[in-house]
Design a protein around this motif. Sequence first.
Motif, PDB file in Angstrom:
ATOM      1  N   SER A   4     -10.834 -22.020 -12.956  1.00  0.00           N
ATOM      2  CA  SER A   4     -10.043 -22.322 -12.051  1.00  0.00           C
ATOM      3  C   SER A   4      -8.762 -22.582 -12.423  1.00  0.00           C
ATOM      4  CB  SER A   4     -10.651 -22.256 -10.848  1.00  0.00           C
ATOM      5  OG  SER A   4      -9.188 -22.619  -9.915  1.00  0.00           O
ATOM      6  N   LEU A   5      -8.471 -23.225 -12.833  1.00  0.00           N
ATOM      7  CA  LEU A   5      -7.351 -24.353 -13.816  1.00  0.00           C
ATOM      8  C   LEU A   5      -7.090 -24.019 -14.450  1.00  0.00           C
ATOM      9  CD1 LEU A   5      -8.270 -27.875 -13.816  1.00  0.00           C
ATOM     10  CD2 LEU A   5      -6.797 -26.557 -12.452  1.00  0.00           C
ATOM     11  N   TYR A   6      -8.118 -22.490 -15.320  1.00  0.00           N
ATOM     12  CA  TYR A   6      -6.561 -22.270 -16.625  1.00  0.00           C
ATOM     13  C   TYR A   6      -6.419 -20.626 -16.637  1.00  0.00           C
ATOM     14  CZ  TYR A   6      -8.217 -24.966 -20.651  1.00  0.00           C
ATOM     15  OH  TYR A   6      -8.201 -25.330 -21.877  1.00  0.00           O
ATOM     16  N   ALA A   7      -6.735 -20.383 -15.332  1.00  0.00           N
ATOM     17  CA  ALA A   7      -6.711 -19.471 -14.700  1.00  0.00           C
ATOM     18  C   ALA A   7      -4.884 -19.092 -13.990  1.00  0.00           C
ATOM     19  CB  ALA A   7      -8.150 -18.153 -13.184  1.00  0.00           C
ATOM     20  N   GLY A   8      -5.627 -20.246 -13.001  1.00  0.00           N
ATOM     21  CA  GLY A   8      -4.001 -20.508 -12.313  1.00  0.00           C
ATOM     22  C   GLY A   8      -2.866 -20.460 -12.991  1.00  0.00           C
ATOM     23  N   ALA A   9      -3.111 -21.229 -14.263  1.00  0.00           N
ATOM     24  CA  ALA A   9      -1.944 -21.548 -15.413  1.00  0.00           C
ATOM     25  C   ALA A   9      -1.874 -20.297 -15.992  1.00  0.00           C
ATOM     26  CB  ALA A   9      -2.764 -22.391 -16.269  1.00  0.00           C
ATOM     27  N   LEU A  10      -2.815 -19.423 -16.092  1.00  0.00           N
ATOM     28  CA  LEU A  10      -2.306 -17.718 -17.070  1.00  0.00           C
ATOM     29  C   LEU A  10      -2.201 -16.988 -16.290  1.00  0.00           C
ATOM     30  CD1 LEU A  10      -6.394 -17.213 -19.263  1.00  0.00           C
ATOM     31  CD2 LEU A  10      -3.808 -17.543 -20.349  1.00  0.00           C
ATOM     32  N   THR A  11      -2.193 -16.736 -14.980  1.00  0.00           N
ATOM     33  CA  THR A  11      -1.712 -15.986 -13.915  1.00  0.00           C
ATOM     34  C   THR A  11      -0.328 -16.441 -13.958  1.00  0.00           C
ATOM     35  OG1 THR A  11      -3.275 -15.667 -12.761  1.00  0.00           O
ATOM     36  CG2 THR A  11      -2.080 -15.195 -11.790  1.00  0.00           C
ATOM     37  N   GLN A  12      -0.173 -17.648 -13.226  1.00  0.00           N
ATOM     38  CA  GLN A  12       1.340 -18.058 -13.491  1.00  0.00           C
ATOM     39  C   GLN A  12       2.158 -17.749 -14.971  1.00  0.00           C
ATOM     40  OE1 GLN A  12       2.743 -22.154 -12.087  1.00  0.00           O
ATOM     41  NE2 GLN A  12       2.071 -22.694 -13.903  1.00  0.00           N
ATOM     42  N   ALA A  67      -0.453 -14.528 -17.726  1.00  0.00           N
ATOM     43  CA  ALA A  67      -0.926 -12.967 -18.421  1.00  0.00           C
ATOM     44  C   ALA A  67      -2.264 -12.878 -17.144  1.00  0.00           C
ATOM     45  CB  ALA A  67      -2.415 -14.117 -18.713  1.00  0.00           C
ATOM     46  N   ASP A  68      -2.668 -11.910 -17.568  1.00  0.00           N
ATOM     47  CA  ASP A  68      -3.870 -10.722 -17.229  1.00  0.00           C
ATOM     48  C   ASP A  68      -4.625 -11.502 -17.116  1.00  0.00           C
ATOM     49  OD1 ASP A  68      -5.046  -8.794 -15.834  1.00  0.00           O
ATOM     50  OD2 ASP A  68      -5.552  -6.859 -17.614  1.00  0.00           O
ATOM     51  N   ALA A  69      -5.371 -12.150 -16.127  1.00  0.00           N
ATOM     52  CA  ALA A  69      -6.485 -13.529 -16.283  1.00  0.00           C
ATOM     53  C   ALA A  69      -7.532 -13.110 -15.540  1.00  0.00           C
ATOM     54  CB  ALA A  69      -5.849 -14.626 -16.574  1.00  0.00           C
ATOM     55  N   HIS A  70      -8.579 -13.175 -15.902  1.00  0.00           N
ATOM     56  CA  HIS A  70      -9.770 -12.710 -14.239  1.00  0.00           C
ATOM     57  C   HIS A  70     -10.728 -14.203 -15.250  1.00  0.00           C
ATOM     58  CE1 HIS A  70      -8.399  -9.237 -13.438  1.00  0.00           C
ATOM     59  NE2 HIS A  70      -7.992  -8.816 -14.878  1.00  0.00           N
ATOM     60  N   GLN A  71     -11.116 -14.608 -13.661  1.00  0.00           N
ATOM     61  CA  GLN A  71     -12.060 -15.742 -14.134  1.00  0.00           C
ATOM     62  C   GLN A  71     -13.604 -15.068 -13.518  1.00  0.00           C
ATOM     63  OE1 GLN A  71     -11.508 -19.445 -11.172  1.00  0.00           O
ATOM     64  NE2 GLN A  71     -13.191 -20.382 -11.374  1.00  0.00           N
ATOM     65  N   LEU A  72     -14.579 -15.446 -14.571  1.00  0.00           N
ATOM     66  CA  LEU A  72     -16.131 -15.098 -13.741  1.00  0.00           C
ATOM     67  C   LEU A  72     -17.123 -16.339 -14.183  1.00  0.00           C
ATOM     68  CD1 LEU A  72     -18.283 -13.273 -14.626  1.00  0.00           C
ATOM     69  CD2 LEU A  72     -18.319 -12.430 -17.118  1.00  0.00           C
ATOM     70  N   ASP A  73     -17.963 -16.483 -14.034  1.00  0.00           N
ATOM     71  CA  ASP A  73     -18.696 -18.011 -14.004  1.00  0.00           C
ATOM     72  C   ASP A  73     -19.666 -17.824 -14.863  1.00  0.00           C
ATOM     73  OD1 ASP A  73     -20.447 -19.348 -13.437  1.00  0.00           O
ATOM     74  OD2 ASP A  73     -21.130 -19.720 -11.811  1.00  0.00           O
ATOM     75  N   GLY A  74     -19.637 -18.612 -15.475  1.00  0.00           N
ATOM     76  CA  GLY A  74     -21.158 -17.974 -17.645  1.00  0.00           C
ATOM     77  C   GLY A  74     -22.287 -18.907 -17.033  1.00  0.00           C
ATOM     78  N   GLY A  75     -22.390 -18.829 -15.751  1.00  0.00           N
ATOM     79  CA  GLY A  75     -23.663 -19.235 -15.914  1.00  0.00           C
ATOM     80  C   GLY A  75     -24.765 -18.572 -16.272  1.00  0.00           C
ATOM     81  N   GLU A  76     -24.187 -17.428 -16.071  1.00  0.00           N
ATOM     82  CA  GLU A  76     -26.247 -16.779 -15.613  1.00  0.00           C
ATOM     83  C   GLU A  76     -25.575 -15.510 -17.404  1.00  0.00           C
ATOM     84  OE1 GLU A  76     -26.112 -13.986 -12.837  1.00  0.00           O
ATOM     85  OE2 GLU A  76     -26.347 -15.830 -11.948  1.00  0.00           O
ATOM     86  N   LEU A  77     -24.518 -15.881 -17.994  1.00  0.00           N
ATOM     87  CA  LEU A  77     -23.956 -15.009 -19.198  1.00  0.00           C
ATOM     88  C   LEU A  77     -25.296 -15.442 -20.390  1.00  0.00           C
ATOM     89  CD1 LEU A  77     -20.423 -14.200 -19.115  1.00  0.00           C
ATOM     90  CD2 LEU A  77     -22.059 -13.096 -18.133  1.00  0.00           C
ATOM     91  N   VAL A  78     -25.039 -16.887 -20.675  1.00  0.00           N
ATOM     92  CA  VAL A  78     -25.837 -17.244 -21.463  1.00  0.00           C
ATOM     93  C   VAL A  78     -27.886 -16.636 -21.776  1.00  0.00           C
ATOM     94  CG1 VAL A  78     -27.906 -19.583 -22.520  1.00  0.00           C
ATOM     95  CG2 VAL A  78     -25.295 -19.506 -21.877  1.00  0.00           C
ATOM     96  N   LEU A  79     -27.830 -16.279 -20.342  1.00  0.00           N
ATOM     97  CA  LEU A  79     -29.452 -15.991 -20.178  1.00  0.00           C
ATOM     98  C   LEU A  79     -29.534 -14.203 -20.355  1.00  0.00           C
ATOM     99  CD1 LEU A  79     -32.117 -16.393 -19.398  1.00  0.00           C
ATOM    100  CD2 LEU A  79     -31.693 -15.879 -17.056  1.00  0.00           C
ATOM    101  N   SER A  80     -28.026 -13.822 -20.305  1.00  0.00           N
ATOM    102  CA  SER A  80     -28.283 -12.313 -20.711  1.00  0.00           C
ATOM    103  C   SER A  80     -28.294 -11.936 -22.649  1.00  0.00           C
ATOM    104  CB  SER A  80     -27.194 -11.725 -19.749  1.00  0.00           C
ATOM    105  OG  SER A  80     -26.335 -10.528 -20.034  1.00  0.00           O
ATOM    106  N   GLY A  81     -27.346 -12.833 -22.718  1.00  0.00           N
ATOM    107  CA  GLY A  81     -26.955 -13.109 -23.991  1.00  0.00           C
ATOM    108  C   GLY A  81     -28.193 -12.945 -25.051  1.00  0.00           C
ATOM    109  N   LEU A  82     -29.793 -13.845 -24.587  1.00  0.00           N
ATOM    110  CA  LEU A  82     -30.712 -14.131 -25.507  1.00  0.00           C
ATOM    111  C   LEU A  82     -31.980 -12.638 -24.660  1.00  0.00           C
ATOM    112  CD1 LEU A  82     -31.179 -18.046 -24.239  1.00  0.00           C
ATOM    113  CD2 LEU A  82     -31.259 -17.013 -25.729  1.00  0.00           C
ATOM    114  N   THR A  83     -31.135 -12.765 -23.517  1.00  0.00           N
ATOM    115  CA  THR A  83     -31.667 -11.646 -23.295  1.00  0.00           C
ATOM    116  C   THR A  83     -32.021  -9.914 -24.272  1.00  0.00           C
ATOM    117  OG1 THR A  83     -32.384 -11.853 -20.889  1.00  0.00           O
ATOM    118  CG2 THR A  83     -32.792 -10.015 -21.465  1.00  0.00           C
TER     119      THR A  83
END
Length: 300
Positions: A263-271, A274-290
């Motif tokens: 959220s800090l990076y998203a706020g700084a980038l948007t300010q 930048a065309d910035a969007h935030q995504l929770d990375g918690g599930e992406l490791v499992l998606s990559g392992l799959t």
Amino acid sequence: MVRPDWIAVDWGTTRLRVWAMQGSEVLENRSSDKGMGSLSRDGFEPALLELVEDWLGDQPIPIIACGMVGARTGWAEAEYRHTPCTPLDPQRATRPQVNDPRLDVHILPGLSQIDPPDVLRGEETQIAGFLAQNPDFEGTLCLPGTHCKWVIITDGRVEGFHTFMTGEVYALLSRQSVLRLTIGDAKPDRVSFLEASAQAATNADMAAAGLFPLRAAALLNGLTPEQGAGRLSGLLIGSELASAHPLWHGRRVVIIGAPELSSLYAGALTQAGADAHQLDGGELVLSGLTAAATALTRNT
């Protein structure tokens, strides 16, 4: 009784996470504090068995692992694949020696870059998970953490990347320098963060010039620990944005990581425009392992 057809493993420096998998379906998940940093080389197999032994049958089961388990001081050193390349190639996974024949362990390789020299390990699996869900993405992935990775994605490949030690520098300054007397473990105040990041994003020298004034402001002007934490974080992240400007300017940026830091990076980038969007990375490791497990099965 849980009987997966493969096991996913995310093995970091401080944590070990495992999932019992049936195809892409999670049957059960577990974790422990036996990360790479607390284990000797002969401690990895016992640490894994503590979590998964009751999932094992009589036959070998594929175990797809990513993260610091493949570091030089991990279970077995996995290679670095040179960019530009796809984020994952499970056919080049490292196969550590095991004492229990039921464990068919595959440690995924990391990625490297020759000029400027850089490496990443573990993030490649998050990147693969993101691309599995967003195959047409073109732009930059920002993966904040102790070491923030900026990754250029083109045609489903990692074209290059750059690492900034911003999180580690923040931890050192706030806990081991004179600024510990001002900041300590305080949470960053967002208004102070955005003010400082805006200043440093247009003038990277502000990060160095603005450090001691944080201590002075606490002594003279009543700067609170939260405001000090916000300004320190803003100065460091803003300076990072200034240095990384060619990596995000004019590109679509997706920030993948823990929600609070992202959220800090998203706020700084948007300010900063930048065309910035935030995504929770918690599930992406499992998606990559799959995705890696699917590719491995398809090619065996």
